[in-house]
Write a protein that holds these residues in place. Structure first.
Motif, PDB file in Angstrom:
ATOM      1  N   VAL A   1       0.864  -1.196   0.000  1.00 58.46           N
ATOM      2  CA  VAL A   1       0.000   0.000   0.000  1.00 58.46           C
ATOM      3  C   VAL A   1       0.893   1.237   0.000  1.00 58.46           C
ATOM      4  CG1 VAL A   1      -2.014   1.047   1.114  1.00 58.46           C
ATOM      5  CG2 VAL A   1      -1.395  -1.310   1.650  1.00 58.46           C
ATOM      6  N   ARG A   2       0.576   2.170  -0.871  1.00 56.55           N
ATOM      7  CA  ARG A   2       1.346   3.432  -0.928  1.00 56.55           C
ATOM      8  C   ARG A   2       0.592   4.530  -0.214  1.00 56.55           C
ATOM      9  NH1 ARG A   2       4.350   6.123  -5.887  1.00 56.55           N
ATOM     10  NH2 ARG A   2       5.763   7.027  -4.371  1.00 56.55           N
ATOM     11  N   ILE A   3       1.234   5.066   0.807  1.00 51.19           N
ATOM     12  CA  ILE A   3       0.553   6.047   1.668  1.00 51.19           C
ATOM     13  C   ILE A   3       1.303   7.374   1.621  1.00 51.19           C
ATOM     14  CG2 ILE A   3      -0.205   6.547   4.035  1.00 51.19           C
ATOM     15  CD1 ILE A   3       0.066   3.463   4.563  1.00 51.19           C
ATOM     16  N   LEU A   4       0.539   8.457   1.527  1.00 54.08           N
ATOM     17  CA  LEU A   4       1.139   9.798   1.645  1.00 54.08           C
ATOM     18  C   LEU A   4       0.683  10.387   2.983  1.00 54.08           C
ATOM     19  CD1 LEU A   4       2.719  12.144   0.318  1.00 54.08           C
ATOM     20  CD2 LEU A   4       0.515  13.023  -0.479  1.00 54.08           C
ATOM     21  N   VAL A   5       1.629  10.872   3.761  1.00 54.71           N
ATOM     22  CA  VAL A   5       1.271  11.516   5.031  1.00 54.71           C
ATOM     23  C   VAL A   5       1.562  13.011   4.908  1.00 54.71           C
ATOM     24  CG1 VAL A   5       1.745  11.662   7.517  1.00 54.71           C
ATOM     25  CG2 VAL A   5       1.739   9.433   6.369  1.00 54.71           C
ATOM     26  N   TYR A   6       0.538  13.801   5.168  1.00 51.29           N
ATOM     27  CA  TYR A   6       0.727  15.250   5.193  1.00 51.29           C
ATOM     28  C   TYR A   6       1.356  15.600   6.540  1.00 51.29           C
ATOM     29  CZ  TYR A   6      -0.365  20.168   5.832  1.00 51.29           C
ATOM     30  OH  TYR A   6      -0.268  21.499   6.100  1.00 51.29           O
ATOM     31  N   VAL A   7       2.593  16.058   6.508  1.00 50.55           N
ATOM     32  CA  VAL A   7       3.305  16.361   7.759  1.00 50.55           C
ATOM     33  C   VAL A   7       3.249  17.870   7.980  1.00 50.55           C
ATOM     34  CG1 VAL A   7       5.484  16.165   8.997  1.00 50.55           C
ATOM     35  CG2 VAL A   7       4.769  14.343   7.465  1.00 50.55           C
ATOM     36  N   ALA A  31       5.478   4.492   2.916  1.00 55.30           N
ATOM     37  CA  ALA A  31       4.967   5.818   3.262  1.00 55.30           C
ATOM     38  C   ALA A  31       5.857   6.922   2.721  1.00 55.30           C
ATOM     39  CB  ALA A  31       4.853   5.949   4.774  1.00 55.30           C
ATOM     40  N   ASP A  32       5.227   7.907   2.091  1.00 58.87           N
ATOM     41  CA  ASP A  32       5.908   9.132   1.683  1.00 58.87           C
ATOM     42  C   ASP A  32       5.377  10.269   2.540  1.00 58.87           C
ATOM     43  OD1 ASP A  32       7.064   7.621  -0.260  1.00 58.87           O
ATOM     44  OD2 ASP A  32       6.037   8.578  -1.954  1.00 58.87           O
ATOM     45  N   ALA A  33       6.164  11.336   2.620  1.00 54.74           N
ATOM     46  CA  ALA A  33       5.713  12.495   3.398  1.00 54.74           C
ATOM     47  C   ALA A  33       5.590  13.697   2.481  1.00 54.74           C
ATOM     48  CB  ALA A  33       6.720  12.790   4.501  1.00 54.74           C
ATOM     49  N   ALA A  52       9.958   7.730   6.146  1.00 50.78           N
ATOM     50  CA  ALA A  52       9.430   8.098   4.830  1.00 50.78           C
ATOM     51  C   ALA A  52      10.396   7.649   3.747  1.00 50.78           C
ATOM     52  CB  ALA A  52       9.223   9.612   4.747  1.00 50.78           C
ATOM     53  N   ALA A  53       9.866   6.977   2.728  1.00 54.02           N
ATOM     54  CA  ALA A  53      10.714   6.542   1.623  1.00 54.02           C
ATOM     55  C   ALA A  53      11.065   7.756   0.773  1.00 54.02           C
ATOM     56  CB  ALA A  53       9.973   5.511   0.783  1.00 54.02           C
ATOM     57  N   ARG A  54      10.095   8.655   0.651  1.00 56.41           N
ATOM     58  CA  ARG A  54      10.286   9.837  -0.188  1.00 56.41           C
ATOM     59  C   ARG A  54       9.647  11.012   0.533  1.00 56.41           C
ATOM     60  NH1 ARG A  54       7.105  11.425  -5.713  1.00 56.41           N
ATOM     61  NH2 ARG A  54       8.961  11.440  -6.998  1.00 56.41           N
TER      62      ARG A  54
END
Ligand SMILES: Cc1cc2nc3c(=O)[nH]c(=O)nc-3n(C[C@H](O)[C@H](O)[C@H](O)COP(=O)(O)OP(=O)(O)OC[C@H]3O[C@@H](n4cnc5c(N)ncnc54)[C@H](O)[C@@H]3O)c2cc1C
Length: 324
Positions: A1-7, A31-33, A52-54
Protein backbone atom coordinates in the motif's frame (compact mmCIF):
# COMPACT_ATOMS: atom_id res chain seq x y z
CA UNK A 1 0.00 0.00 0.00
CA UNK A 2 1.35 3.43 -0.93
CA UNK A 3 0.55 6.05 1.67
CA UNK A 4 1.14 9.80 1.65
CA UNK A 5 1.27 11.52 5.03
CA UNK A 6 0.73 15.25 5.19
CA UNK A 7 3.30 16.36 7.76
CA UNK A 8 2.23 19.68 9.19
CA UNK A 9 4.95 22.30 9.61
CA UNK A 10 4.45 25.21 11.96
CA UNK A 11 6.92 27.73 13.34
CA UNK A 12 9.86 25.88 11.86
CA UNK A 13 9.03 22.45 13.30
CA UNK A 14 7.07 19.44 12.15
CA UNK A 15 4.08 18.45 14.23
CA UNK A 16 4.69 15.67 16.73
CA UNK A 17 1.43 13.93 15.86
CA UNK A 18 2.06 13.92 12.13
CA UNK A 19 5.59 12.54 12.67
CA UNK A 20 4.08 9.80 14.86
CA UNK A 21 1.52 9.07 12.16
CA UNK A 22 4.25 8.92 9.51
CA UNK A 23 6.14 6.36 11.59
CA UNK A 24 2.99 4.25 11.87
CA UNK A 25 2.25 4.60 8.14
CA UNK A 26 5.79 3.44 7.34
CA UNK A 27 5.11 0.29 9.36
CA UNK A 28 1.81 -0.31 7.53
CA UNK A 29 2.98 0.28 3.96
CA UNK A 30 5.31 2.35 1.83
CA UNK A 31 4.97 5.82 3.26
CA UNK A 32 5.91 9.13 1.68
CA UNK A 33 5.71 12.50 3.40
CA UNK A 34 4.52 15.83 2.08
CA UNK A 35 6.09 18.84 3.80
CA UNK A 36 5.40 22.39 2.68
CA UNK A 37 5.96 26.07 3.39
CA UNK A 38 9.10 28.21 3.33
CA UNK A 39 12.01 26.34 4.93
CA UNK A 40 10.32 22.97 4.36
CA UNK A 41 13.48 21.60 2.79
CA UNK A 42 15.41 21.90 6.05
CA UNK A 43 12.70 19.92 7.85
CA UNK A 44 12.58 17.08 5.33
CA UNK A 45 15.24 15.01 7.12
CA UNK A 46 13.05 14.83 10.25
CA UNK A 47 10.28 13.28 8.19
CA UNK A 48 12.74 10.88 6.57
CA UNK A 49 13.86 9.78 10.05
CA UNK A 50 10.37 8.47 10.75
CA UNK A 51 10.61 6.08 7.83
CA UNK A 52 9.43 8.10 4.83
CA UNK A 53 10.71 6.54 1.62
CA UNK A 54 10.29 9.84 -0.19
CA UNK A 55 9.78 13.30 1.18
CA UNK A 56 8.00 15.61 -1.24
CA UNK A 57 8.96 19.17 -0.41
CA UNK A 58 7.04 22.21 -1.56
CA UNK A 59 9.35 24.94 -0.25
CA UNK A 60 6.93 27.69 -1.20
CA UNK A 61 6.06 30.85 0.73
CA UNK A 62 2.47 30.63 -0.53
CA UNK A 63 2.09 27.66 1.83
CA UNK A 64 3.35 29.44 4.94
CA UNK A 65 0.01 30.41 6.38
CA UNK A 66 -2.18 27.77 8.02
CA UNK A 67 -4.96 28.38 5.49
CA UNK A 68 -6.62 25.37 3.90
CA UNK A 69 -7.17 26.39 0.26
CA UNK A 70 -3.53 26.75 -0.86
CA UNK A 71 -2.70 23.46 0.88
CA UNK A 72 -5.60 21.67 -0.83
CA UNK A 73 -4.38 22.97 -4.22
CA UNK A 74 -0.81 21.96 -3.45
CA UNK A 75 -1.65 18.42 -2.34
CA UNK A 76 -4.07 17.99 -5.21
CA UNK A 77 -1.50 19.06 -7.77
CA UNK A 78 1.12 16.76 -6.22
CA UNK A 79 -1.34 13.85 -6.26
CA UNK A 80 -1.87 14.36 -10.00
CA UNK A 81 1.74 13.38 -10.63
CA UNK A 82 2.07 10.62 -8.03
CA UNK A 83 -0.54 8.03 -7.30
CA UNK A 84 -1.30 7.04 -3.69
CA UNK A 85 -3.67 4.47 -2.26
CA UNK A 86 -4.13 6.48 0.91
CA UNK A 87 -3.49 9.99 2.24
CA UNK A 88 -3.29 10.43 6.01
CA UNK A 89 -3.54 13.47 8.26
CA UNK A 90 -2.90 13.93 11.97
CA UNK A 91 -6.03 15.66 13.17
CA UNK A 92 -5.79 19.46 13.57
CA UNK A 93 -8.16 22.26 12.64
CA UNK A 94 -6.08 22.94 9.51
CA UNK A 95 -5.72 19.31 8.45
CA UNK A 96 -9.45 18.65 8.89
CA UNK A 97 -10.18 21.42 6.38
CA UNK A 98 -7.50 20.18 4.01
CA UNK A 99 -8.70 16.57 4.20
CA UNK A 100 -12.29 17.62 3.51
CA UNK A 101 -11.35 19.78 0.52
CA UNK A 102 -8.94 17.24 -0.92
CA UNK A 103 -11.50 14.44 -0.54
CA UNK A 104 -13.94 16.42 -2.65
CA UNK A 105 -11.35 17.01 -5.39
CA UNK A 106 -10.13 13.40 -5.46
CA UNK A 107 -13.62 11.93 -4.98
CA UNK A 108 -12.13 10.01 -2.09
CA UNK A 109 -13.77 8.88 1.13
CA UNK A 110 -12.49 10.17 4.47
CA UNK A 111 -12.54 8.33 7.78
CA UNK A 112 -12.27 10.77 10.66
CA UNK A 113 -10.75 10.35 14.07
CA UNK A 114 -9.11 6.98 13.60
CA UNK A 115 -7.02 5.50 16.40
CA UNK A 116 -5.08 3.12 14.23
CA UNK A 117 -4.88 1.56 10.80
CA UNK A 118 -3.58 -1.74 9.49
CA UNK A 119 -3.05 -3.53 6.22
CA UNK A 120 -5.04 -6.74 6.20
CA UNK A 121 -4.03 -8.70 3.13
CA UNK A 122 -3.82 -5.61 0.99
CA UNK A 123 -6.89 -3.96 2.45
CA UNK A 124 -6.56 -0.95 4.71
CA UNK A 125 -8.69 -1.16 7.85
CA UNK A 126 -8.97 1.71 10.30
CA UNK A 127 -10.18 1.51 13.89
CA UNK A 128 -12.17 4.13 15.72
CA UNK A 129 -14.01 4.42 19.00
CA UNK A 130 -17.74 5.00 18.66
CA UNK A 131 -20.99 5.28 20.64
CA UNK A 132 -19.49 7.23 23.50
CA UNK A 133 -16.31 5.19 23.19
CA UNK A 134 -18.10 2.08 24.33
CA UNK A 135 -17.22 0.14 21.18
CA UNK A 136 -14.22 -0.05 18.90
CA UNK A 137 -15.37 -0.13 15.30
CA UNK A 138 -13.47 -1.01 12.19
CA UNK A 139 -13.81 1.33 9.27
CA UNK A 140 -12.91 0.70 5.66
CA UNK A 141 -13.18 2.68 2.44
CA UNK A 142 -15.11 2.04 -0.76
CA UNK A 143 -13.18 4.61 -2.80
CA UNK A 144 -9.95 3.97 -4.69
CA UNK A 145 -8.07 6.64 -2.71
CA UNK A 146 -8.56 6.48 1.05
CA UNK A 147 -8.24 9.57 3.19
CA UNK A 148 -8.12 9.51 6.98
CA UNK A 149 -7.48 11.74 9.93
CA UNK A 150 -6.03 10.36 13.17
CA UNK A 151 -6.61 11.43 16.73
CA UNK A 152 -4.06 13.57 18.53
CA UNK A 153 -1.68 11.41 20.54
CA UNK A 154 -2.57 8.26 18.60
CA UNK A 155 1.08 7.56 17.74
CA UNK A 156 4.49 8.66 18.88
CA UNK A 157 7.46 9.39 16.66
CA UNK A 158 10.82 7.84 17.46
CA UNK A 159 13.03 10.87 17.99
CA UNK A 160 16.16 8.68 18.31
CA UNK A 161 15.88 7.15 14.88
CA UNK A 162 18.00 8.42 12.00
CA UNK A 163 16.98 8.75 8.37
CA UNK A 164 17.60 5.56 6.39
CA UNK A 165 17.25 5.17 2.63
CA UNK A 166 15.11 7.97 1.37
CA UNK A 167 14.84 10.55 -1.35
CA UNK A 168 13.94 14.18 -0.98
CA UNK A 169 12.11 15.58 -3.98
CA UNK A 170 11.36 19.25 -4.62
CA UNK A 171 7.91 19.59 -6.09
CA UNK A 172 6.36 22.52 -7.91
CA UNK A 173 2.76 22.88 -6.96
CA UNK A 174 -0.04 24.73 -8.67
CA UNK A 175 -2.01 27.10 -6.51
CA UNK A 176 -4.86 29.05 -8.06
CA UNK A 177 -5.07 32.82 -7.48
CA UNK A 178 -8.54 32.32 -5.97
CA UNK A 179 -7.04 30.07 -3.31
CA UNK A 180 -4.67 32.87 -2.33
CA UNK A 181 -7.47 35.35 -1.83
CA UNK A 182 -7.82 34.67 1.89
CA UNK A 183 -5.53 36.47 4.33
CA UNK A 184 -4.89 35.67 7.95
CA UNK A 185 -5.41 38.76 10.05
CA UNK A 186 -4.37 37.46 13.46
CA UNK A 187 -3.64 34.27 15.29
CA UNK A 188 -4.32 33.37 18.87
CA UNK A 189 -2.53 30.43 20.37
CA UNK A 190 -3.99 28.61 23.38
CA UNK A 191 -0.80 29.60 25.25
CA UNK A 192 -1.60 27.92 28.56
CA UNK A 193 -1.24 24.49 27.06
CA UNK A 194 -1.52 23.28 23.51
CA UNK A 195 -2.84 19.85 22.68
CA UNK A 196 0.56 19.09 21.18
CA UNK A 197 2.43 19.87 24.39
CA UNK A 198 -0.16 17.92 26.40
CA UNK A 199 0.38 14.89 24.21
CA UNK A 200 4.11 15.06 24.99
CA UNK A 201 3.92 16.13 28.65
CA UNK A 202 5.50 13.83 31.22
CA UNK A 203 3.51 15.29 34.13
CA UNK A 204 -0.11 16.40 33.85
CA UNK A 205 -2.30 17.83 36.59
CA UNK A 206 -5.91 17.76 35.44
CA UNK A 207 -8.88 19.50 37.03
CA UNK A 208 -12.52 18.53 36.83
CA UNK A 209 -15.90 19.73 37.94
CA UNK A 210 -14.98 18.89 41.54
CA UNK A 211 -12.95 22.13 41.62
CA UNK A 212 -16.27 23.91 41.98
CA UNK A 213 -15.30 27.29 40.49
CA UNK A 214 -13.19 28.68 37.68
CA UNK A 215 -10.98 30.47 40.22
CA UNK A 216 -10.04 27.15 41.85
CA UNK A 217 -8.47 26.05 38.58
CA UNK A 218 -5.46 28.07 39.74
CA UNK A 219 -4.73 25.28 42.29
CA UNK A 220 -4.30 22.92 39.34
CA UNK A 221 -2.09 25.38 37.44
CA UNK A 222 0.03 25.99 40.56
CA UNK A 223 0.69 22.30 41.18
CA UNK A 224 1.42 21.72 37.49
CA UNK A 225 3.89 24.61 37.62
CA UNK A 226 5.58 23.31 40.75
CA UNK A 227 5.97 19.87 39.15
CA UNK A 228 7.18 21.39 35.83
CA UNK A 229 4.15 19.75 34.24
CA UNK A 230 1.12 20.85 32.25
CA UNK A 231 -2.35 21.72 33.48
CA UNK A 232 -5.29 20.00 31.80
CA UNK A 233 -9.05 19.73 32.30
CA UNK A 234 -12.07 17.50 31.79
CA UNK A 235 -14.64 18.48 29.17
CA UNK A 236 -17.21 20.25 31.38
CA UNK A 237 -14.62 22.92 32.22
CA UNK A 238 -14.10 23.65 28.54
CA UNK A 239 -17.85 23.70 27.93
CA UNK A 240 -18.23 26.16 30.80
CA UNK A 241 -15.57 28.43 29.27
CA UNK A 242 -13.19 27.95 32.21
CA UNK A 243 -10.36 26.64 30.05
CA UNK A 244 -9.47 26.48 26.32
CA UNK A 245 -10.22 23.36 24.31
CA UNK A 246 -6.47 22.76 23.90
CA UNK A 247 -6.40 21.75 27.59
CA UNK A 248 -9.08 19.07 27.29
CA UNK A 249 -8.18 15.44 27.80
CA UNK A 250 -10.45 12.66 26.60
CA UNK A 251 -12.43 11.26 23.75
CA UNK A 252 -12.97 14.60 22.08
CA UNK A 253 -9.80 16.19 23.47
CA UNK A 254 -6.20 15.00 23.61
CA UNK A 255 -5.03 11.48 24.25
CA UNK A 256 -2.14 11.72 26.71
CA UNK A 257 0.32 9.29 28.21
CA UNK A 258 2.44 11.09 30.80
CA UNK A 259 4.54 9.40 33.45
CA UNK A 260 2.30 10.99 36.09
CA UNK A 261 -1.36 12.04 35.77
CA UNK A 262 -2.98 13.69 38.76
CA UNK A 263 -6.78 13.83 38.36
CA UNK A 264 -8.31 16.42 40.67
CA UNK A 265 -12.07 16.32 41.15
CA UNK A 266 -12.59 14.21 38.05
CA UNK A 267 -15.08 11.35 38.24
CA UNK A 268 -13.33 9.22 35.58
CA UNK A 269 -16.16 8.73 33.09
CA UNK A 270 -15.35 6.57 30.09
CA UNK A 271 -14.96 9.58 27.78
CA UNK A 272 -12.29 11.06 30.04
CA UNK A 273 -10.64 7.74 30.83
CA UNK A 274 -10.04 7.03 27.14
CA UNK A 275 -7.74 10.04 26.96
CA UNK A 276 -5.56 9.31 29.98
CA UNK A 277 -5.71 5.63 30.91
CA UNK A 278 -2.34 4.96 29.27
CA UNK A 279 -0.59 7.23 31.80
CA UNK A 280 2.14 5.41 33.68
CA UNK A 281 0.94 6.40 37.17
CA UNK A 282 -2.49 7.83 37.90
CA UNK A 283 -3.21 9.65 41.15
CA UNK A 284 -6.84 10.60 41.77
CA UNK A 285 -8.16 13.04 44.35
CA UNK A 286 -11.91 12.85 44.88
CA UNK A 287 -14.32 13.26 47.78
CA UNK A 288 -16.46 10.35 46.62
CA UNK A 289 -15.01 6.96 47.56
CA UNK A 290 -17.12 5.28 44.89
CA UNK A 291 -15.96 7.56 42.04
CA UNK A 292 -15.21 5.43 38.93
CA UNK A 293 -11.67 6.84 38.70
CA UNK A 294 -10.76 5.02 41.92
CA UNK A 295 -11.27 1.74 40.05
CA UNK A 296 -8.38 2.34 37.68
CA UNK A 297 -6.02 4.76 39.42
CA UNK A 298 -2.76 3.76 41.13
CA UNK A 299 -3.19 5.99 44.16
CA UNK A 300 -6.61 7.03 45.49
CA UNK A 301 -6.83 10.08 47.72
CA UNK A 302 -10.26 10.61 49.28
CA UNK A 303 -10.20 14.30 50.01
CA UNK A 304 -11.33 17.77 48.99
CA UNK A 305 -9.13 18.91 46.09
CA UNK A 306 -9.34 22.53 47.11
CA UNK A 307 -7.75 21.66 50.45
CA UNK A 308 -5.23 19.11 49.23
CA UNK A 309 -3.88 20.92 46.16
CA UNK A 310 -2.49 24.05 47.87
CA UNK A 311 -0.83 21.87 50.54
CA UNK A 312 0.65 19.54 47.96
CA UNK A 313 1.96 22.47 45.92
CA UNK A 314 3.58 23.97 49.03
CA UNK A 315 5.31 20.65 49.82
CA UNK A 316 6.59 20.29 46.26
CA UNK A 317 7.90 23.89 46.25
CA UNK A 318 9.56 23.50 49.67
CA UNK A 319 11.27 20.33 48.54
CA UNK A 320 12.45 21.99 45.32
CA UNK A 321 13.97 24.80 47.39
CA UNK A 322 15.56 22.33 49.85
CA UNK A 323 17.06 20.35 46.98
CA UNK A 324 18.36 23.61 45.48
C1 LIG B 1 -19.59 12.28 23.00
C2 LIG B 1 -18.98 12.70 24.31
C3 LIG B 1 -17.65 13.09 24.32
C4 LIG B 1 -17.04 13.47 25.53
N1 LIG B 1 -15.72 13.82 25.52
C5 LIG B 1 -15.11 14.09 26.70
C6 LIG B 1 -13.72 14.40 26.76
O1 LIG B 1 -13.01 14.47 25.75
N2 LIG B 1 -13.17 14.66 27.97
C7 LIG B 1 -13.89 14.62 29.14
O2 LIG B 1 -13.32 14.88 30.21
N3 LIG B 1 -15.21 14.36 29.10
C8 LIG B 1 -15.85 14.09 27.92
N4 LIG B 1 -17.19 13.84 27.92
C9 LIG B 1 -17.95 14.06 29.15
C10 LIG B 1 -17.85 12.89 30.12
O3 LIG B 1 -18.87 11.97 29.84
C11 LIG B 1 -18.04 13.39 31.57
O4 LIG B 1 -19.26 14.08 31.67
C12 LIG B 1 -16.92 14.29 32.04
O5 LIG B 1 -15.67 13.67 31.83
C13 LIG B 1 -17.11 14.56 33.52
O6 LIG B 1 -16.18 15.52 33.92
P1 LIG B 1 -15.78 15.61 35.46
O7 LIG B 1 -15.23 14.31 35.91
O8 LIG B 1 -14.93 16.82 35.61
O9 LIG B 1 -17.19 15.94 36.17
P2 LIG B 1 -18.12 15.03 37.05
O10 LIG B 1 -18.46 13.77 36.37
O11 LIG B 1 -19.24 15.91 37.48
O12 LIG B 1 -17.24 14.66 38.30
C14 LIG B 1 -16.82 15.56 39.28
C15 LIG B 1 -16.16 14.73 40.36
O13 LIG B 1 -15.62 15.61 41.33
C16 LIG B 1 -15.84 15.05 42.62
N5 LIG B 1 -15.83 16.17 43.57
C17 LIG B 1 -16.80 17.07 43.85
N6 LIG B 1 -16.36 17.99 44.71
C18 LIG B 1 -15.07 17.65 45.01
C19 LIG B 1 -14.07 18.23 45.84
N7 LIG B 1 -14.29 19.35 46.51
N8 LIG B 1 -12.87 17.60 45.92
C20 LIG B 1 -12.62 16.46 45.22
N9 LIG B 1 -13.53 15.89 44.41
C21 LIG B 1 -14.74 16.49 44.30
C22 LIG B 1 -17.16 14.32 42.52
O14 LIG B 1 -17.23 13.30 43.49
C23 LIG B 1 -17.10 13.78 41.09
O15 LIG B 1 -16.54 12.47 41.07
C24 LIG B 1 -17.79 13.47 26.73
C25 LIG B 1 -19.14 13.08 26.69
C26 LIG B 1 -19.72 12.70 25.51
C27 LIG B 1 -21.15 12.27 25.52
Amino acid sequence: VRILVYVEARNGTLSWDSLGLLRRAAAVGEADAFVCGAGARELAAHAAAQGAARVAVADDTRLDEPLPQPHIDALYSYCQSTRYDAIFFASTVLSADIAGGLAARLEAGVNWDLQDVEDRSGELIGSRLALGDSVLVEAGWTTAIRLASFRPGAFEPDMESAAANHEIVDVDVEISPASMATRRLSFEDGKAATSVSLAKASVIVAGGRGLGTKENLRFVRDLADALHGHPAVSMPLVSAGWAPYAMQVGQTGSVVRPRLYIACGISGQMQHKIGMERSETIVAINTDESAPIFRFCDLAVVADVNEVLPKLTAIVRDRAVAEG
